[in-house]
Design a protein around this motif. Structure first.
Motif, PDB file in Angstrom:
ATOM      1  N   ARG A 203     -20.312  -5.337  26.395  1.00  0.00           N
ATOM      2  CA  ARG A 203     -19.858  -7.077  28.288  1.00  0.00           C
ATOM      3  C   ARG A 203     -19.499  -6.610  28.621  1.00  0.00           C
ATOM      4  NH1 ARG A 203     -24.835  -8.549  27.308  1.00  0.00           N
ATOM      5  NH2 ARG A 203     -26.084  -9.698  26.449  1.00  0.00           N
ATOM      6  N   PHE A 204     -18.479  -5.636  28.837  1.00  0.00           N
ATOM      7  CA  PHE A 204     -17.024  -5.283  29.248  1.00  0.00           C
ATOM      8  C   PHE A 204     -17.453  -3.981  30.400  1.00  0.00           C
ATOM      9  CE2 PHE A 204     -12.966  -3.771  30.581  1.00  0.00           C
ATOM     10  CZ  PHE A 204     -12.279  -4.800  31.532  1.00  0.00           C
ATOM     11  N   VAL A 205     -17.220  -4.156  31.736  1.00  0.00           N
ATOM     12  CA  VAL A 205     -16.876  -3.096  32.736  1.00  0.00           C
ATOM     13  C   VAL A 205     -16.338  -3.379  33.640  1.00  0.00           C
ATOM     14  CG1 VAL A 205     -18.773  -4.327  34.167  1.00  0.00           C
ATOM     15  CG2 VAL A 205     -18.450  -1.751  34.170  1.00  0.00           C
ATOM     16  N   GLY A 206     -15.222  -1.854  33.701  1.00  0.00           N
ATOM     17  CA  GLY A 206     -14.075  -2.515  34.584  1.00  0.00           C
ATOM     18  C   GLY A 206     -14.133  -1.264  35.276  1.00  0.00           C
ATOM     19  N   ALA A 207     -13.221  -0.633  35.998  1.00  0.00           N
ATOM     20  CA  ALA A 207     -12.546  -0.185  36.575  1.00  0.00           C
ATOM     21  C   ALA A 207     -11.088   0.670  36.286  1.00  0.00           C
ATOM     22  CB  ALA A 207     -13.584   0.620  37.557  1.00  0.00           C
ATOM     23  N   VAL A 208     -10.717   1.009  37.500  1.00  0.00           N
ATOM     24  CA  VAL A 208      -8.940   2.379  37.543  1.00  0.00           C
ATOM     25  C   VAL A 208      -9.189   3.046  38.452  1.00  0.00           C
ATOM     26  CG1 VAL A 208      -8.276   3.605  35.237  1.00  0.00           C
ATOM     27  CG2 VAL A 208      -7.061   1.700  36.360  1.00  0.00           C
ATOM     28  N   ARG A 209      -7.781   2.726  39.417  1.00  0.00           N
ATOM     29  CA  ARG A 209      -8.370   3.697  40.273  1.00  0.00           C
ATOM     30  C   ARG A 209      -6.354   4.902  39.991  1.00  0.00           C
ATOM     31  NH1 ARG A 209      -9.505   2.475  45.459  1.00  0.00           N
ATOM     32  NH2 ARG A 209     -10.172   0.587  45.424  1.00  0.00           N
ATOM     33  N   PRO A 210      -7.123   6.169  39.971  1.00  0.00           N
ATOM     34  CA  PRO A 210      -5.452   7.014  39.703  1.00  0.00           C
ATOM     35  C   PRO A 210      -4.384   6.911  40.573  1.00  0.00           C
ATOM     36  CG  PRO A 210      -7.861   8.220  40.458  1.00  0.00           C
ATOM     37  CD  PRO A 210      -8.131   7.288  40.387  1.00  0.00           C
ATOM     38  N   ALA A 211      -3.420   7.501  39.747  1.00  0.00           N
ATOM     39  CA  ALA A 211      -1.659   6.794  40.425  1.00  0.00           C
ATOM     40  C   ALA A 211      -1.839   7.917  41.371  1.00  0.00           C
ATOM     41  CB  ALA A 211      -0.830   7.392  39.051  1.00  0.00           C
ATOM     42  N   SER A 212      -2.556   8.627  41.128  1.00  0.00           N
ATOM     43  CA  SER A 212      -2.495   9.453  42.831  1.00  0.00           C
ATOM     44  C   SER A 212      -3.356   9.017  44.154  1.00  0.00           C
ATOM     45  CB  SER A 212      -2.823  11.350  43.088  1.00  0.00           C
ATOM     46  OG  SER A 212      -4.080  10.829  42.368  1.00  0.00           O
ATOM     47  N   VAL A 213      -3.476   8.269  43.483  1.00  0.00           N
ATOM     48  CA  VAL A 213      -4.319   7.582  45.239  1.00  0.00           C
ATOM     49  C   VAL A 213      -3.746   6.403  45.511  1.00  0.00           C
ATOM     50  CG1 VAL A 213      -6.699   6.814  45.705  1.00  0.00           C
ATOM     51  CG2 VAL A 213      -7.054   8.496  44.715  1.00  0.00           C
ATOM     52  N   ARG A 214      -3.585   6.236  46.846  1.00  0.00           N
ATOM     53  CA  ARG A 214      -3.215   4.524  47.648  1.00  0.00           C
ATOM     54  C   ARG A 214      -3.918   3.769  47.866  1.00  0.00           C
ATOM     55  NH1 ARG A 214       0.030   4.801  52.965  1.00  0.00           N
ATOM     56  NH2 ARG A 214      -2.065   3.917  53.653  1.00  0.00           N
ATOM     57  N   THR A 215      -4.341   2.914  47.132  1.00  0.00           N
ATOM     58  CA  THR A 215      -5.646   2.051  46.678  1.00  0.00           C
ATOM     59  C   THR A 215      -5.951   1.060  48.262  1.00  0.00           C
ATOM     60  OG1 THR A 215      -6.289  -0.388  46.904  1.00  0.00           O
ATOM     61  CG2 THR A 215      -4.016   0.118  46.907  1.00  0.00           C
ATOM     62  N   GLN A 216      -7.337   1.255  48.418  1.00  0.00           N
ATOM     63  CA  GLN A 216      -7.281   0.589  50.851  1.00  0.00           C
ATOM     64  C   GLN A 216      -8.096  -0.109  50.397  1.00  0.00           C
ATOM     65  OE1 GLN A 216      -9.468   4.332  51.916  1.00  0.00           O
ATOM     66  NE2 GLN A 216      -7.674   5.863  51.859  1.00  0.00           N
ATOM     67  N   MET A 217      -8.162  -0.774  48.898  1.00  0.00           N
ATOM     68  CA  MET A 217      -8.642  -2.339  48.777  1.00  0.00           C
ATOM     69  C   MET A 217      -8.933  -3.695  49.245  1.00  0.00           C
ATOM     70  SD  MET A 217     -10.036  -4.193  45.735  1.00  0.00           S
ATOM     71  CE  MET A 217     -10.374  -2.742  44.679  1.00  0.00           C
ATOM     72  N   GLY A 218      -7.710  -3.839  49.403  1.00  0.00           N
ATOM     73  CA  GLY A 218      -6.938  -5.119  50.867  1.00  0.00           C
ATOM     74  C   GLY A 218      -7.805  -4.773  51.915  1.00  0.00           C
ATOM     75  N   ALA A 219      -7.712  -3.223  52.645  1.00  0.00           N
ATOM     76  CA  ALA A 219      -8.492  -3.908  53.483  1.00  0.00           C
ATOM     77  C   ALA A 219     -10.220  -4.078  53.836  1.00  0.00           C
ATOM     78  CB  ALA A 219      -7.926  -1.997  54.618  1.00  0.00           C
ATOM     79  N   ARG A 220     -10.505  -3.941  52.472  1.00  0.00           N
ATOM     80  CA  ARG A 220     -11.618  -3.663  52.478  1.00  0.00           C
ATOM     81  C   ARG A 220     -11.878  -5.476  52.083  1.00  0.00           C
ATOM     82  NH1 ARG A 220     -13.385   0.962  49.058  1.00  0.00           N
ATOM     83  NH2 ARG A 220     -15.963   0.161  49.229  1.00  0.00           N
ATOM     84  N   LEU A 221     -11.428  -6.104  51.921  1.00  0.00           N
ATOM     85  CA  LEU A 221     -11.587  -7.486  51.226  1.00  0.00           C
ATOM     86  C   LEU A 221     -12.880  -7.977  52.105  1.00  0.00           C
ATOM     87  CD1 LEU A 221      -8.363  -8.885  49.465  1.00  0.00           C
ATOM     88  CD2 LEU A 221     -10.267  -7.525  48.512  1.00  0.00           C
TER      89      LEU A 221
END
Length: 227
Positions: A203-221
């Motif tokens: 009943r739980f699923v999630g995800a985490v970005r590796p520390a070496s990867v700069r997030t690009q999620m904000g630009a894709r919201l």
């Protein structure tokens, strides 16, 4: 459109996901938890750009909370409710307040709550039952757009070997310290730059970005939202 859910499960859904929402109010579209009922399951969803969390509940799920002898005296009708879907976005402070107000000791965790959402307004009611006083909370949520977290998870739903990968300690530790451990914690690697998928039980699923990867999620919201 009233859903009956145990106190343990309702506060658990919120507690599972609040830590993964954006911590500051300068990004209100993510400084929140989305609560939704899809007709058969209730879900809580959140993200802080670097992590995703989706916790779910089904009316037939077993619960570890409560003492059966105590709960047998409670006038509890079957869990669940209307099959008409709804969704509401709760500001993080309001979600935290709901947990604070309704959370009970484990032995009283099966105490029922009635949850209803209409036009972005959330109403949670605990009846006067089992020696507990009645309690009601009203939260003005919103129907604001929210990132399509399932789509984002789907983009990383692949298996790719990695030689080595690093994470921010706090980002990873929250999955162990804040999420209810209702089954084994499993990691699914999607490559050295992809998000690592994390499941805990069914009943739980999630995800985490590796520390070496700069997030690009904000630009894709704006590219993938769920209303």
């Amino acid at each position: 459109m009233v859903i009956q859910i145990s106190t343990f499960d309702f506060t658990g859904l919120l507690s599972d996901t609040i830590p993964f929402s954006y911590p500051e109010d300068d990004l209100p579209t993510l400084h929140c938890v989305r609560l939704e009922w899809d007709g058969s399951l209730m879900h809580a969803l959140s993200t802080d750009l670097n992590r995703i969390a989706i916790s779910s509940w089904h009316p037939h799920d077993d619960t570890e909370a409560g003492d059966e002898r105590e709960q047998a005296r409670l006038p509890v009708s079957p869990w669940g409710g209307s099959d008409r879907p709804w969704a509401v976005v709760l500001p993080r402070p309001d979600a935290e307040k709901l947990v604070q107000v309704f959370k009970l000791p484990a032995k009283r965790g099966l105490t029922p709550l009635a949850v209803e959402v209409q036009h972005g307004h959330l109403k949670v009611i605990r009846p006067r039952v089992g020696g507990l006083l009645s309690l009601r909370a009203d939260v003005e949520g919103s129907l604001e757009e929210f990132p399509d977290l399932r789509k984002l998870l789907g983009e990383h739903d692949r298996v790719e070997a990695v030689d080595g990968i690093s994470y921010s300690g706090g980002n990873l530790a929250d999955f162990c310290s804040n999420v209810r451990q209702r089954g084994p914690l499993e990691l699914g690697f999607s490559g050295p730059t992809g998000m690592t998928r994390i499941s805990i039980g069914e009943r739980f699923v999630g995800a985490v970005r590796p520390a070496s990867v700069r997030t690009q999620m904000g630009a894709r919201l704006g590219a993938g939202t769920q209303g």
